[in-house]
Design an enzyme around this catalytic site. Structure first.
Site, PDB file in Angstrom:
ATOM      1  N   GLY A  57      18.657   8.551  26.821  1.00  0.00           N
ATOM      2  CA  GLY A  57      17.724   9.631  27.089  1.00  0.00           C
ATOM      3  C   GLY A  57      18.254  10.924  26.496  1.00  0.00           C
TER       4      GLY A  57
ATOM      5  N   GLN B 105      18.959  19.877  25.427  1.00  0.00           N
ATOM      6  CA  GLN B 105      20.251  19.334  24.953  1.00  0.00           C
ATOM      7  C   GLN B 105      20.420  19.495  23.445  1.00  0.00           C
ATOM      8  OE1 GLN B 105      19.961  15.351  27.113  1.00  0.00           O
ATOM      9  NE2 GLN B 105      22.156  15.716  27.086  1.00  0.00           N
TER      10      GLN B 105
ATOM     11  N   CYS C  43      26.543  11.463  30.648  1.00  0.00           N
ATOM     12  CA  CYS C  43      25.643  12.419  30.000  1.00  0.00           C
ATOM     13  C   CYS C  43      26.163  12.719  28.597  1.00  0.00           C
ATOM     14  CB  CYS C  43      25.586  13.704  30.818  1.00  0.00           C
ATOM     15  SG  CYS C  43      24.547  14.970  30.083  1.00  0.00           S
ATOM     16  N   LEU C  44      25.270  12.761  27.619  1.00  0.00           N
ATOM     17  CA  LEU C  44      25.674  13.049  26.232  1.00  0.00           C
ATOM     18  C   LEU C  44      26.240  14.461  26.088  1.00  0.00           C
ATOM     19  CD1 LEU C  44      22.708  11.427  24.246  1.00  0.00           C
ATOM     20  CD2 LEU C  44      25.023  10.526  24.515  1.00  0.00           C
TER      21      LEU C  44
ATOM     22  N   HIS D 233      17.607  12.179  35.747  1.00  0.00           N
ATOM     23  CA  HIS D 233      18.640  12.836  34.941  1.00  0.00           C
ATOM     24  C   HIS D 233      18.006  13.768  33.908  1.00  0.00           C
ATOM     25  CE1 HIS D 233      22.722  12.788  32.957  1.00  0.00           C
ATOM     26  NE2 HIS D 233      21.974  13.208  31.956  1.00  0.00           N
ATOM     27  N   GLU D 234      16.957  13.290  33.229  1.00  0.00           N
ATOM     28  CA  GLU D 234      16.334  14.096  32.166  1.00  0.00           C
ATOM     29  C   GLU D 234      15.521  15.259  32.736  1.00  0.00           C
ATOM     30  OE1 GLU D 234      17.542  13.649  29.321  1.00  0.00           O
ATOM     31  OE2 GLU D 234      18.438  11.707  29.800  1.00  0.00           O
TER      32      GLU D 234
ATOM     33  N   HIS E 297      17.858  17.966  33.554  1.00  0.00           N
ATOM     34  CA  HIS E 297      18.200  18.748  32.358  1.00  0.00           C
ATOM     35  C   HIS E 297      17.141  19.822  32.098  1.00  0.00           C
ATOM     36  CE1 HIS E 297      21.749  17.187  30.404  1.00  0.00           C
ATOM     37  NE2 HIS E 297      21.317  15.945  30.418  1.00  0.00           N
TER      38      HIS E 297
HETATM   39 ZN    ZN Z   1      22.414  14.227  30.257  1.00  0.00          ZN
END
Ligand code: ZN
Length: 161
Positions: free
Chosen positions: A44, A49, A86-87, A128-129, A132
């Site tokens: 995701g 991000q 998380c990226l 999670h998204e 963000h």
């Molecule tokens: Zn993330």
């Protein structure tokens, strides 16, 4: 390819703005985000991000890619424990308890209304998204001990980097 913003970048803490018009620029952004997500690789990716303050995310949990524009979680229930990463906070993950079931509404790239009941893994990705897009990182979902440990690691990393 877009650059994925990392923990400490203020753009990750700012709530995004709703997409008012789904035009060619949005379609281009979505295509670039999908490529960036696959390259990372991740399941995701939220627009902020990659430094874009728009309320949309892409995801692929094995049947995608998909995009959700202007997502909102309208219901949440149950409890599920899952190891989450998380990226924007690479190389770290924590077991986090969140609702196991959510209902999410939003729009697809053609402007059609979406209404999705999601469980467990898909529900986790959605939460999670959406976090963000509200300017919330998973660090803020940790319990007190996890958070203290995480801050220690991230501070050491910042000093090293
Ligand atoms: Zn993330």
């Amino acid at each position: 390819m877009l650059t994925i913003r990392q923990y400490g970048d203020p753009v990750l803490k700012q709530p995004t703005k709703e997409v008012e018009e789904i035009d060619g620029r949005v379609a281009k952004l979505v295509g670039d985000m999908v490529e960036t997500m696959y390259e990372a690789p991740g399941v995701g990716l939220a627009a902020n991000q990659v430094g874009v303050q728009r309320r949309l995310f892409v995801y692929d949990i094995g049947d995608g890619p998909h995009v959700i524009i202007n997502p909102r979680i309208t219901e949440a229930s149950g409890e599920w424990s899952f190891e989450e990463g998380c990226l924007s906070v690479p190389g770290l993950s924590w077991t986090i308890v969140r609702p196991s079931h959510v209902h999410l509404v939003g729009l697809d790239l053609d402007g059609n209304e979406l209404s999705i009941d999601a469980e467990e893994y898909q529900a986790r990705v959605f939460q999670h998204e959406v976090d963000h897009l509200d300017g919330t990182l998973l660090i803020e979902r940790l319990d007190e001990d996890q958070r203290r440990e995480a801050r220690k690691i991230l501070r050491a990393r910042a000093l090293a980097g």
